[in-house]
Design an enzyme around this catalytic site. Structure first.
Site, PDB file in Angstrom:
ATOM      1  N   PHE B  11      23.245  -4.417   0.304  1.00  0.00           N
ATOM      2  CA  PHE B  11      22.397  -5.507  -0.204  1.00  0.00           C
ATOM      3  C   PHE B  11      23.285  -6.696  -0.557  1.00  0.00           C
ATOM      4  O   PHE B  11      23.254  -7.244  -1.644  1.00  0.00           O
ATOM      5  CB  PHE B  11      21.583  -5.008  -1.412  1.00  0.00           C
ATOM      6  CG  PHE B  11      20.344  -5.824  -1.693  1.00  0.00           C
ATOM      7  CD1 PHE B  11      19.368  -5.998  -0.724  1.00  0.00           C
ATOM      8  CD2 PHE B  11      20.155  -6.419  -2.939  1.00  0.00           C
ATOM      9  CE1 PHE B  11      18.228  -6.750  -0.982  1.00  0.00           C
ATOM     10  CE2 PHE B  11      19.017  -7.170  -3.212  1.00  0.00           C
ATOM     11  CZ  PHE B  11      18.052  -7.331  -2.228  1.00  0.00           C
ATOM     12  N   THR B  98      26.137  -3.133   6.137  1.00  0.00           N
ATOM     13  CA  THR B  98      27.359  -2.911   5.351  1.00  0.00           C
ATOM     14  C   THR B  98      28.500  -3.659   6.047  1.00  0.00           C
ATOM     15  O   THR B  98      28.293  -4.333   7.063  1.00  0.00           O
ATOM     16  CB  THR B  98      27.668  -1.407   5.214  1.00  0.00           C
ATOM     17  OG1 THR B  98      27.971  -0.865   6.498  1.00  0.00           O
ATOM     18  CG2 THR B  98      26.469  -0.648   4.625  1.00  0.00           C
ATOM     19  N   LYS B 127      29.338  -5.455  13.396  1.00  0.00           N
ATOM     20  CA  LYS B 127      30.013  -5.373  14.700  1.00  0.00           C
ATOM     21  C   LYS B 127      30.631  -4.006  14.954  1.00  0.00           C
ATOM     22  O   LYS B 127      30.766  -3.587  16.100  1.00  0.00           O
ATOM     23  CB  LYS B 127      31.171  -6.386  14.757  1.00  0.00           C
ATOM     24  CG  LYS B 127      30.777  -7.822  14.830  1.00  0.00           C
ATOM     25  CD  LYS B 127      31.996  -8.745  14.937  1.00  0.00           C
ATOM     26  CE  LYS B 127      32.780  -8.815  13.637  1.00  0.00           C
ATOM     27  NZ  LYS B 127      32.102  -9.506  12.540  1.00  0.00           N
ATOM     28  N   GLU B 151      21.350  -7.993  17.608  1.00  0.00           N
ATOM     29  CA  GLU B 151      21.546  -9.407  17.965  1.00  0.00           C
ATOM     30  C   GLU B 151      22.573 -10.071  17.056  1.00  0.00           C
ATOM     31  O   GLU B 151      23.379 -10.881  17.499  1.00  0.00           O
ATOM     32  CB  GLU B 151      20.197 -10.140  17.850  1.00  0.00           C
ATOM     33  CG  GLU B 151      20.218 -11.586  18.277  1.00  0.00           C
ATOM     34  CD  GLU B 151      20.528 -11.751  19.754  1.00  0.00           C
ATOM     35  OE1 GLU B 151      19.704 -11.386  20.585  1.00  0.00           O
ATOM     36  OE2 GLU B 151      21.637 -12.240  20.077  1.00  0.00           O
ATOM     37  N   GLY B 208      34.193 -21.923   2.558  1.00  0.00           N
ATOM     38  CA  GLY B 208      33.431 -20.685   2.698  1.00  0.00           C
ATOM     39  C   GLY B 208      33.356 -20.170   4.121  1.00  0.00           C
ATOM     40  O   GLY B 208      32.665 -19.198   4.403  1.00  0.00           O
ATOM     41  N   GLU B 211      37.391 -15.859   5.363  1.00  0.00           N
ATOM     42  CA  GLU B 211      37.508 -14.799   4.366  1.00  0.00           C
ATOM     43  C   GLU B 211      38.772 -15.009   3.535  1.00  0.00           C
ATOM     44  O   GLU B 211      39.664 -15.769   3.909  1.00  0.00           O
ATOM     45  CB  GLU B 211      37.634 -13.434   5.074  1.00  0.00           C
ATOM     46  CG  GLU B 211      36.556 -13.139   6.091  1.00  0.00           C
ATOM     47  CD  GLU B 211      35.248 -12.744   5.436  1.00  0.00           C
ATOM     48  OE1 GLU B 211      35.291 -12.184   4.323  1.00  0.00           O
ATOM     49  OE2 GLU B 211      34.193 -13.006   6.024  1.00  0.00           O
ATOM     50  N   LYS B 226      33.805  -8.895  19.397  1.00  0.00           N
ATOM     51  CA  LYS B 226      32.643  -9.562  19.993  1.00  0.00           C
ATOM     52  C   LYS B 226      32.734  -9.568  21.518  1.00  0.00           C
ATOM     53  O   LYS B 226      31.714  -9.476  22.212  1.00  0.00           O
ATOM     54  CB  LYS B 226      32.520 -10.977  19.433  1.00  0.00           C
ATOM     55  CG  LYS B 226      32.149 -10.961  17.940  1.00  0.00           C
ATOM     56  CD  LYS B 226      32.329 -12.323  17.291  1.00  0.00           C
ATOM     57  CE  LYS B 226      31.895 -12.285  15.827  1.00  0.00           C
ATOM     58  NZ  LYS B 226      32.338 -13.506  15.091  1.00  0.00           N
TER      59      LYS B 226
END
Lengths: 351, 351
Positions: B11, B98, B127, B151, B208, B211, B226
């Protein structure tokens, strides 16, 4: 295997490319798509008409000499007989690829209406019927339980309309704007490189981008029809060409373009439709000086692109070819795939 | 009206954005999409777990204070209990959001497998499971008659995978290449404007985009995952990350970038997969100096884009946001729409 029988109305570059695709790759496509394609009628201003319900031998058609016509063939006639062929053909899909008439859409509008009323689905690349009579023709299709599809009426085979309708589901689209004419985009690029308008247009003609009469390209009226189609399809508007303010690129000078470049801006001919706060539609065609970071600023040469402004995703842009025979023929194939899927779903639901 | 019950596993920002969308726009979406959405389970490392088969009061969830947890609620527990919740929930769709584990995809892979084996469809933005176990998990989904959709595992909510699978039907796609990481693209842009790598990365972190540990972004390993997903989905390959050669942007100097600019070129970090003549796949991540007219050269800042090289259309490109909570939550919604359509088609076919 399921099969669709096609009547090709107009046998210019685009329908020829579709026929050639069926001729050379039909088996492969059938295996991939799960249905076969067969051409059962062809009409053409020069060749006349050919109606063979059992399927036309496309190799023979492509072997025709420059002076041959269909008249002597079984089912052939010297005249195109468009209306008769549309009414009488055993085809379940009519492929309308006659010329775009920006004034009243004829004869395209009549061809499409006749086919739909005869219970045949229609795919077209012809902007005229879609921009000028799309609402009416969609209603006729619905009333007769058939389908009217026109992916190729905007940005050739680049699947823009289908992208908005299927892959952007669940989003609210507030605006759509794009580079919708490859000729004017190419000309602007050459002017940025220092060429004057007339020379750039002449070069575009030599390269096959521009028509003999380039006015629809550079004065914006070609884009205007596409804006009508995008506004009505993507924003659910009901506008006509008269609702679209229209300024072409003919008044832009090399100095304007150089001045913009000096400020980090690049002129593009932008067609746009935007929903105002009161729900009405602001639709226009005009040259705009865009910052180089704008998603449409980097679209160069004959490429077209359309940006969709959405509530959840922000701006999403699709770019691809805006012209070309094979590319536009793919739009027809893509419509046929969609028509097949809709027919199959209806059949499933009825079982 | 049809309804889907969701279990939100994790969440964080993305699943929170999805829950907020259901909370604030659920009725509107239901009317548009033809089905309702209800959240019946939530798990979270900090909040613990909450399972309420009759539907969770999302207003109450969003009203939780910074120190509140689910433990005292009916159906609540202090621990996330991910596996138990996935097995026991009455949800028909599990939403796995997650963190991405680039090494073995866990715990995402186990979450997805458990859900599919329990007869629940899964949507994920993670991913890891897709890149590292996609083939296996798709087989599990098929074996249990449910659906696995992802997606958002590539380019956030920009519907790339769906674009290739649905709107490019009938085309042979020979190559896919793109700008798949917004942080590195932003950093390259700043370096082109004269900034050094470290300063640009620090700025991206402040904004932002990057990371706390930006290595996956600038060393290319994020893009590598990807590329695996794109190659397997779009080209039908079966590659793993080890099959993708990978060079990041860390060795690029401001001088390299200035030299390229002087030659009319712009460096982009490109992830690509291309089918070789023998059918094998050439997959790589590397900085490439592209001419400014290349469709990917104009993609600036945190925007992502993917180009598809096709047989009939040439190159078609889709660009849009590559990150963002709401944008990525839309990917989940878009998967749910697709799962609903597939479930409906299966139900129709069985009638």
């Amino acid at each position: 295997m399921n099969r669709h029988d096609l009547a090709l109305i107009g046998f210019g570059g685009v329908n020829r490319a579709l026929a050639d695709l069926i001729r050379t790759r039909g088996d492969e496509l059938a295996e991939e798509l799960g249905f076969a394609l067969r051409v059962v009628a062809i009409t053409d201003l020069r060749l006349g008409s050919l109606v063979q319900d059992e399927g036309i031998d496309l190799d023979a058609v492509f072997a025709l000499g420059a002076d041959d016509i269909f008249a002597a063939w079984p089912g052939g006639a010297a005249a195109p007989r468009n209306a008769e062929v549309i009414r009488e053909t055993s085809a379940d899909i009519v492929v309308e690829a006659t010329f775009t008439n920006p004034h009243d859409g004829e004869p395209g509008v009549s061809h499409v209406r006749l086919a739909l009323e005869a219970g045949k689905s229609v795919t077209t690349t012809n902007k005229g019927p879609v921009a000028l009579a799309g609402t009416e023709l969609n209603a006729v299709a619905a009333a007769h339980g058939v389908h009217f599809a026109y992916e190729g009426s905007v940005v050739s085979g680049t699947p823009l309309l289908r992208f908005a309708a299927s892959t952007l589901q669940g989003l609210r689209i507030d605006a759509v704007r794009g580079i919708l004419n490859g000729t004017s985009n190419y000309v602007l690029g050459q002017m940025e490189a220092g060429m004057d308008l007339a020379t750039a247009v002449a070069e575009a003609q030599t390269l096959g981008y521009a028509e003999a009469d380039p006015s629809a390209d550079i004065e914006g009226s070609d884009v205007r029809l596409k804006v009508v189609i995008l506004a009505n399809e993507v924003l659910g508007a009901r506008i006509t060409p008269a609702d679209v303010s229209c300024t072409g690129i003919t008044d832009l000078t090399p100095a304007d373009i150089a001045d913009a470049a000096a400020r980090g801006l690049r002129f593009k001919l932008i067609g746009s439709a935007e929903r105002r706060a009161d729900g009405s539609i602001d639709a226009r065609v005009e040259p705009m000086a865009l910052p180089l970071t704008h998603p449409l600023a980097g679209i160069s040469g004959p490429t077209n692109a359309v940006s969709f402004d959405t509530d959840l995703l922000g701006t999403v842009t699709v770019s691809g070819p805006g012209a070309g025979r094979v590319e536009t023929a793919y739009a027809l194939l893509s419509d046929i795939i969609e028509i097949d899927a809709r027919v199959s779903r209806t059949a499933e639901a009825k079982r």
